[in-house]
Motif scaffolding. Structure first.
Motif, short mmCIF file in Angstrom:
data_model
loop_
_atom_site.label_atom_id
_atom_site.label_comp_id
_atom_site.label_asym_id
_atom_site.label_seq_id
_atom_site.Cartn_x
_atom_site.Cartn_y
_atom_site.Cartn_z
N THR B 527 0.83 -1.22 0.00
CA THR B 527 0.00 0.00 0.00
C THR B 527 0.86 1.27 0.00
OG1 THR B 527 -0.07 0.17 2.40
CG2 THR B 527 -1.73 -1.24 1.37
N ASP B 528 0.18 2.40 0.03
CA ASP B 528 0.86 3.71 0.01
C ASP B 528 1.74 3.95 1.24
OD1 ASP B 528 -0.37 4.11 -2.31
OD2 ASP B 528 -1.96 5.43 -1.54
N ASN B 532 9.53 2.03 1.35
CA ASN B 532 10.57 1.49 0.47
C ASN B 532 11.81 1.01 1.23
OD1 ASN B 532 11.14 0.65 -2.06
ND2 ASN B 532 11.85 2.61 -2.83
N CYS B 533 11.62 0.44 2.42
CA CYS B 533 12.78 -0.06 3.18
C CYS B 533 13.26 -1.39 2.64
CB CYS B 533 12.43 -0.19 4.66
SG CYS B 533 11.31 -1.59 5.02
N LYS B 534 12.40 -2.05 1.85
CA LYS B 534 12.70 -3.32 1.18
C LYS B 534 12.92 -4.50 2.13
CE LYS B 534 14.11 -1.64 -3.29
NZ LYS B 534 14.33 -0.20 -3.26
N MET B 535 12.41 -4.38 3.36
CA MET B 535 12.50 -5.51 4.29
C MET B 535 11.81 -6.73 3.70
SD MET B 535 13.52 -6.83 7.03
CE MET B 535 13.99 -5.75 8.38
N CYS B 536 10.66 -6.54 3.03
CA CYS B 536 9.90 -7.66 2.46
C CYS B 536 10.69 -8.38 1.38
CB CYS B 536 8.56 -7.16 1.90
SG CYS B 536 8.75 -5.85 0.68
N MET B 537 11.65 -7.67 0.78
CA MET B 537 12.42 -8.31 -0.29
C MET B 537 13.56 -9.15 0.26
SD MET B 537 12.29 -5.35 -3.16
CE MET B 537 12.74 -6.43 -4.50
N LYS B 538 13.79 -9.01 1.58
CA LYS B 538 14.89 -9.78 2.18
C LYS B 538 14.47 -11.19 2.57
CE LYS B 538 17.54 -5.83 3.71
NZ LYS B 538 17.45 -4.77 4.68
N ILE B 539 13.17 -11.49 2.46
CA ILE B 539 12.73 -12.85 2.84
C ILE B 539 12.85 -13.82 1.66
CG2 ILE B 539 11.24 -12.07 4.73
CD1 ILE B 539 8.83 -12.43 2.90
N LEU B 563 3.49 -13.58 5.26
CA LEU B 563 4.77 -13.41 5.97
C LEU B 563 5.37 -12.03 5.68
CD1 LEU B 563 6.87 -14.83 7.81
CD2 LEU B 563 8.13 -15.36 5.72
N CYS B 564 5.22 -11.56 4.44
CA CYS B 564 5.77 -10.25 4.08
C CYS B 564 5.12 -9.15 4.92
CB CYS B 564 5.62 -9.98 2.58
SG CYS B 564 3.93 -10.19 1.97
N ALA B 565 3.81 -9.30 5.18
CA ALA B 565 3.10 -8.30 5.99
C ALA B 565 3.61 -8.33 7.43
CB ALA B 565 1.60 -8.58 5.96
N THR B 566 3.94 -9.54 7.91
CA THR B 566 4.46 -9.68 9.28
C THR B 566 5.81 -8.99 9.44
OG1 THR B 566 3.41 -11.84 9.29
CG2 THR B 566 4.92 -11.38 11.09
N VAL B 567 6.67 -9.11 8.43
CA VAL B 567 8.02 -8.54 8.58
C VAL B 567 8.06 -7.05 8.23
CG1 VAL B 567 9.12 -10.77 8.10
CG2 VAL B 567 8.87 -9.10 6.24
N CYS B 568 7.00 -6.52 7.62
CA CYS B 568 6.99 -5.11 7.22
C CYS B 568 6.94 -4.22 8.47
CB CYS B 568 5.80 -4.80 6.32
SG CYS B 568 5.70 -3.03 5.91
N PRO B 569 7.94 -3.34 8.68
CA PRO B 569 7.95 -2.51 9.89
C PRO B 569 6.93 -1.36 9.85
CG PRO B 569 10.01 -2.24 8.64
CD PRO B 569 9.13 -3.13 7.83
N ASP B 571 3.64 -1.61 8.50
CA ASP B 571 2.28 -2.10 8.24
C ASP B 571 1.79 -1.71 6.85
OD1 ASP B 571 1.92 -3.42 10.63
OD2 ASP B 571 1.27 -1.60 11.66
N ALA B 572 2.69 -1.74 5.91
CA ALA B 572 2.35 -1.25 4.57
C ALA B 572 1.88 -2.35 3.62
CB ALA B 572 3.55 -0.53 3.97
N ILE B 573 1.89 -3.61 4.11
CA ILE B 573 1.45 -4.70 3.25
C ILE B 573 0.17 -5.30 3.84
CG2 ILE B 573 2.05 -6.95 2.26
CD1 ILE B 573 4.97 -6.13 2.37
N GLU B 574 -0.85 -5.42 3.05
CA GLU B 574 -2.08 -6.03 3.56
C GLU B 574 -2.74 -6.90 2.50
OE1 GLU B 574 -5.22 -2.41 3.07
OE2 GLU B 574 -3.78 -2.23 4.71
N ALA B 575 -3.62 -7.77 2.97
CA ALA B 575 -4.32 -8.65 2.04
C ALA B 575 -5.25 -7.82 1.17
CB ALA B 575 -5.12 -9.70 2.80
#
Lengths: 191, 585
Positions: B527-528, B532-539, B563-569, B571-575
């Motif tokens: 989401t908006d 862009n910390c890219k934590m989700c890309m590290k999994i 899992l990507c939503a869980t690691v996002c610092p 809360d920018a990823i949601e279903a």
């Protein structure tokens, strides 16, 4: 036909195996000799996968297609089409699903996804048929039917008539998916 | 007779059925797995997954002593595990026919090495057969039992990736009905203690000499195992297995001696062939196994390993090049980025390795899908040696570093295979380390075979499921914790706590393999709120790419594990539907 070599390439999990099983049974029904070689295990987990299909009236020895000896390459993804291009015979045809699936080294910025893929394919193949097979598969009701959509397109270049294709789909696909796959085949054939 | 397209491994299974085999006991291993899987589809055969290859071979030998035909299948490295019973069964011989099927992995498609199993046959002193196509897979498996019973010996049937995983046309045959041979006590034959073993060794050498004497003429059911195809006598090739097919394609006019029995070698036949051709070449993938024996017999070769590599697979073009023949000109592509395999979207292992990567733990790893966690971006594995090796290596590492701030990681099936002995050793010898068992309720890498904890057997029937925590406690481990690997804060806390503890602990991560249970399939979106910390890309999820400089989740690849939503610092990823779904177990 004396021999036809078909290379099916894609990303592990895209359903390249069903495509080879259908081709193998088509050949068997026509009493041709056929050998197929495929990838199992570690290489299937999202890696680059290739299936070799060799059909011949006079017998097949090696199950592997050599560089420069594939009459047809069916590619489930653009980079894989590009990677396996050296296997295409002079005058060969390439069927490409216009989907880009970035490999992890590209996602991580360690490598670049090549930009000139279509140009290079056009330059080196006698014919390139590139289209969005995934979209057609979605229209049929399942992204998983992308393999049969691509086979439908390639069927125009392969030595089997339409009835034989329909029969082999009916015999090798789970009953509840037969109609979906028949539609995928038709739409692919006319794409 | 009916003809079918069969995978080499399917054809082996058909051969077992037609040969009247009654017992199959194997441990899965690419490229051998599908033999046992397909054998399980036939009625009238007891087919089982054993916890490891040693057990599989022992079961097969027991069944042979009990009077029926038996089979045990494994990959090349599995034969290392089974070498102990294999070598002594080579002395005792058989009652019902016993065949050990070993599939090598020339080219390391799915293995930690490309060792050449032919040496095992020679070293143990048993006949070795090697088919060259799917039809021969079926035929050779069947006639291996005739050889086994005729000469009173275990037979090694050698395949490899290209034979096991190629399909070809197979003409089916009739099933042979074998009556069980009644058991008669014979401790002179079956009790391998020194006094008997000395005599058994003499008998074994004698029968091998007899097989060698018969090798040139050996024929069963009209199939000649070793044969000469005389063509142009200027080039003679000795070869076997898949290389025979490459030779026929590259050099269709050459004279060929094709060996189907590859131990002992048909030396008389080879000498005779050598005398009929001008130049004799040896073409064999792997080590110079034939070449050294043929040279030792005083037969001159015009070429062998001086023309061909020991590594990897051969091909028709490789042979054409070696013989100076033309090959097709092609475009060269040198800028295609590699596509290494990855843990699947939704893979339960990803949560654990994310934590281990973040905590920068040294990870003594093992064999399974999870070995992929050693690759970027997680890079959360430091070693991978052999099945079960993680635990014992972690113990050695602990004594060397005088620290237990590292972990051993292995899967449930690998733990049963040979990890448990390492754990017993750690407890016995006062280790303080931490072992993490990834319980995903299946043997994943080889294509989802059942195991002693999965609750089903090889035939898909209900079976008792071992509770891993109970088993681990019974080994003497006091600190045993179970955790959902997707509960990241909990995994983080537990790994910290258990590695800091000055006592041996076992962490069991429990979540089924993403490919065996229905995933939520509600895709997640970025989401908006994304910074862009890219934590989700590290999994290292195959569904997450970059688009316009930001993370992007490809909807048709996302299985909705979250899992990507869980690691996002942030809360920018949601279903996509705002809620998401649960795994439907």
């Amino acid at each position: 036909m004396t021999k036809t070599n078909i290379l099916i390439v894609g990303v592990g999990g895209q359903g390249t195996l069903l495509a080879s099983v259908l081709l193998g049974n088509l050949a068997l029904d026509k009493d041709y000799d056929v050998k197929l070689s495929e990838v199992h295990g570690m290489a299937q987990r999202g890696g680059s996968v290739v299936t070799h299909v060799k059909i011949s009236e006079d017998g097949v020895n090696s199950p592997l297609i050599e560089e420069g000896d594939a009459d047809v390459i069916i590619a489930f993804e653009e980079l894989e089409a590009y990677r396996w291009l050296p296997y295409l015979k002079k005058g060969g045809t390439m069927y490409v699903n216009t989907q880009q699936w970035l490999p992890m080294p590209v996602v991580m910025g360690q490598a670049k996804y090549p930009e000139n893929i279509m140009e290079t394919l056009e330059k080196n193949a006698a014919k390139v048929k590139a289209f969005d097979a995934l979209k057609i598969a979605e229209e049929c009701g399942s992204v998983k039917a992308v393999n049969v959509v691509l086979l439908g397109a390639a069927s125009n270049d392969l030595p089997f008539d339409e009835d034989a294709w329909i029969k082999v789909i009916e015999e090798n696909v789970k009953p509840k998916f037969v109609d979906l796959n028949k539609k995928a085949f038709e739409l692919g054939r006319n794409a | 007779m009916e003809k079918k397209i069969m995978l080499g491994n399917e054809a082996f299974a058909r051969g077992a059925y037609e040969a009247g085999v009654k017992v199959v006991s194997s441990y899965p291993g690419t490229p051998s797995t599908e033999v046992t899987e397909n054998a399980a589809k036939y009625d009238g055969i007891h087919v089982e997954w054993a916890p490891n290859e040693k057990v599989g071979v022992e079961v097969a030998i027991g069944a042979s002593v009990g009077g029926v035909r038996s089979l045990s299948c494994m990959k090349h490295v599995g034969l290392n595990v089974a070498a102990d019973p294999f070598f002594t069964a080579a002395y005792t011989g058989v009652t019902g026919g016993a065949v050990i099927l070993v599939a090598d992995d020339n080219g390391c498609h799915s293995s930690q090495n490309e060792q050449d199993s032919r040496y095992y046959g020679r070293s143990a002193g048993v006949p070795v057969l090697e088919p060259s196509n799917a039809q021969e897979c079926k035929d050779y498996l069947k006639l291996a039992y005739d050889i086994s019973e005729k000469y009173d010996t275990v037979v090694l049937l050698r395949s490899n990736t290209r034979i096991s995983h190629s399909r070809g046309i197979v003409t089916l045959g009739e099933k042979i009905e074998k009556e069980r041979i009644p058991y008669v006590k014979n401790f002179q034959k079956y009790v391998a203690m020194p006094a008997m073993a000395k005599k058994l060794h003499i008998a074994q050498e004698k029968r091998l000499a007899q097989i060698a004497a018969d090798a040139s003429e050996m024929e069963y059911d009209g199939i000649k195992l070793n044969k000469v195809e005389m063509n142009d006598p200027s080039i003679g090739i000795i070869t076997s297995g898949i290389c025979y097919q490459y030779v026929k394609e590259a050099l269709p006019n050459a004279s060929v001696l094709k060996m189907g029995l590859i131990n002992p070698l048909p030396l008389d036949m080879i000498k005779d062939f050598a005398g009929k051709v001008e130049k004799l070449y040896m073409i064999e993938e792997g080590d110079p196994f034939f070449e050294e024996q043929v040279k030792a017999a005083g037969i001159e070769l015009a070429g062998g390993k001086d023309m061909f590599t020991i590594q990897g697979e051969y091909s028709a073009n490789m042979i054409r090049k070696a013989f100076g023949l033309e090959i097709a000109e092609t475009v060269s592509i040198d800028d295609a980025p590699g596509r290494p395999p990855l843990l699947c979207a939704g893979c339960p292992h990803r949560g654990l390795f994310h934590v281990l990567s973040k905590q920068k733990k040294t990870v003594l790893g093992d064999i399974g899908c999870y070995t992929l966690a050693s690759l970027p971006p997680t890079e959360a594995m430091d070693t991978c040696l052999c099945m079960g090796g993680s635990i014992s290596m972690a113990h050695g590492f602990e004594m060397a570093t005088e620290s237990s701030d590292h972990v051993a990681v292995l899967g449930d099936s690998t733990f049963f295979h040979s990890g448990i002995t390492g754990l017993i050793n750690m407890n016995y010898n006062g280790a303080k380390g931490t072992v993490i068992i990834l319980d995903n309720r299946i043997t994943g890498m080889t294509g989802h075979q059942q195991n002693p904890a999965s609750g089903k057997n090889a035939k898909g029937e209900e079976a008792p499921a071992i509770d891993i925590a109970t088993l681990v406690r019974a080994c003497g481990v006091k600190n045993v914790v179970e955790v959902d690997p997707f509960d990241i804060p909990e995994v983080d806390r537990i790994v910290k706590e258990e590695t800091a503890r000055e006592e041996l602990s076992v962490i069991i991560t429990k979540r089924p393999c993403a490919l065996i249970v229905k995933q939520p399939d509600i895709p997640y979106i970025v989401t908006d709120k994304c910074k862009n910390c890219k934590m989700c890309m590290k999994i290292g999820c195959p569904a997450i790419e970059e688009k316009d400089g930001r993370p992007y989740i490809v909807p048709d690849r996302c299985v909705g594990c979250g899992l990507c939503a869980t690691v996002c610092p942030f809360d920018a990823i949601e279903a996509e539907d705002g809620k998401g779904g649960e795994v439907n177990d």
